[in-house]
Design an enzyme around this catalytic site. Structure first.
Site, PDB file in Angstrom:
ATOM      1  N   GLY A  45       0.829  -1.196   0.000  1.00  0.00           N
ATOM      2  CA  GLY A  45       0.000   0.000   0.000  1.00  0.00           C
ATOM      3  C   GLY A  45       0.859   1.239   0.000  1.00  0.00           C
ATOM      4  N   GLN A  50       3.100   9.986   1.267  1.00  0.00           N
ATOM      5  CA  GLN A  50       4.390   9.282   1.319  1.00  0.00           C
ATOM      6  C   GLN A  50       5.291   9.653   0.139  1.00  0.00           C
ATOM      7  OE1 GLN A  50       2.418   5.232   2.134  1.00  0.00           O
ATOM      8  NE2 GLN A  50       4.414   5.056   3.099  1.00  0.00           N
ATOM      9  N   CYS A  92       6.017  -0.325   7.094  1.00  0.00           N
ATOM     10  CA  CYS A  92       5.639   0.836   6.298  1.00  0.00           C
ATOM     11  C   CYS A  92       6.837   1.249   5.461  1.00  0.00           C
ATOM     12  CB  CYS A  92       5.230   1.968   7.232  1.00  0.00           C
ATOM     13  SG  CYS A  92       4.788   3.480   6.367  1.00  0.00           S
ATOM     14  N   LEU A  93       6.586   1.575   4.196  1.00  0.00           N
ATOM     15  CA  LEU A  93       7.696   1.985   3.320  1.00  0.00           C
ATOM     16  C   LEU A  93       8.350   3.269   3.830  1.00  0.00           C
ATOM     17  CD1 LEU A  93       6.031   1.226  -0.137  1.00  0.00           C
ATOM     18  CD2 LEU A  93       7.806  -0.115   1.028  1.00  0.00           C
ATOM     19  N   HIS A 134      -4.265   1.399   7.665  1.00  0.00           N
ATOM     20  CA  HIS A 134      -2.897   1.922   7.668  1.00  0.00           C
ATOM     21  C   HIS A 134      -2.757   3.089   6.676  1.00  0.00           C
ATOM     22  CE1 HIS A 134       1.649   1.145   7.782  1.00  0.00           C
ATOM     23  NE2 HIS A 134       1.493   1.970   6.764  1.00  0.00           N
ATOM     24  N   GLU A 135      -3.282   2.887   5.460  1.00  0.00           N
ATOM     25  CA  GLU A 135      -3.115   3.926   4.427  1.00  0.00           C
ATOM     26  C   GLU A 135      -3.966   5.155   4.726  1.00  0.00           C
ATOM     27  OE1 GLU A 135      -0.610   3.540   2.687  1.00  0.00           O
ATOM     28  OE2 GLU A 135      -0.391   1.401   3.045  1.00  0.00           O
ATOM     29  N   HIS A 138      -2.304   7.436   7.080  1.00  0.00           N
ATOM     30  CA  HIS A 138      -1.293   8.307   6.462  1.00  0.00           C
ATOM     31  C   HIS A 138      -1.913   9.636   6.025  1.00  0.00           C
ATOM     32  CE1 HIS A 138       2.481   6.112   6.182  1.00  0.00           C
ATOM     33  NE2 HIS A 138       1.891   5.040   5.695  1.00  0.00           N
TER      34      HIS A 138
END
Ligand code: NI
Length: 151
Positions: A45, A50, A92-93, A134-135, A138
């Site tokens: 995701g 991000q 997480c990236l 999660h997304e 963000h």
């Protein structure tokens, strides 16, 4: 185009993103770039902040590595219902080399717009439900590390 992914503690990751008011060619290109960046990373995701764009756009693909891609792109996603509880390991990236278990709803209903501007509802459970939460976090400037309960 693959875009650089911002990492913690970049201040943009703490900002609240703005709703998309018109799905312009720019937004469509953004969503394409986000998917490309997510697959390249690779990750399951990615949210627009991000890559430094403070707009409410997310992409998710939780399909297993050898399965066909199942790309989900949502504009202005909102969790309209959540139930159950799960405590799975997340990464997480934007937080490289760190993972931890996070408490989330096990099932969620998400409302948002498709890239074509159609209002849509997604019913998600397990990994997909976690990815949505999660997304969407963000988009509100929340990282999964902000949700870890103190020991
Ligand atoms: Ni993340």
């Amino acid at each position: 185009m693959i875009r650089p992914i911002l990492t913690f503690p970049d201040p943009l990751l703490k900002q609240k993103s703005a709703p998309v008011t018109i799905i312009t060619d720019g937004i469509i290109q953004l969503a394409k770039d986000m998917a490309e960046t997510m697959y390249d990373a690779p990750g399951v995701g990615l949210a627009a902040p991000q890559i430094g764009v403070l707009q409410r756009v997310i992409v998710i693909d939780v399909a297993a590595k050898n399965d066909a891609p199942q790309l989900i792109t949502v504009i202005n996603p909102v969790v309209i219902h959540g139930e159950g509880e799960t405590f799975e390991e997340e990464g997480c990236l934007s937080v490289p080399d760190f993972s931890a278990n996070v408490k989330r709803h096990e099932r969620v209903v998400v409302k948002g717009l498709s890239l074509e501007g159609q209002e849509r509802i997604w019913h998600a459970e397990d990994l997909l439900a976690v990815a949505f939460q999660h997304e969407i976090d963000h988009l509100d400037g929340i990282l999964f590390v902000d949700r870890l309960s103190p020991l």
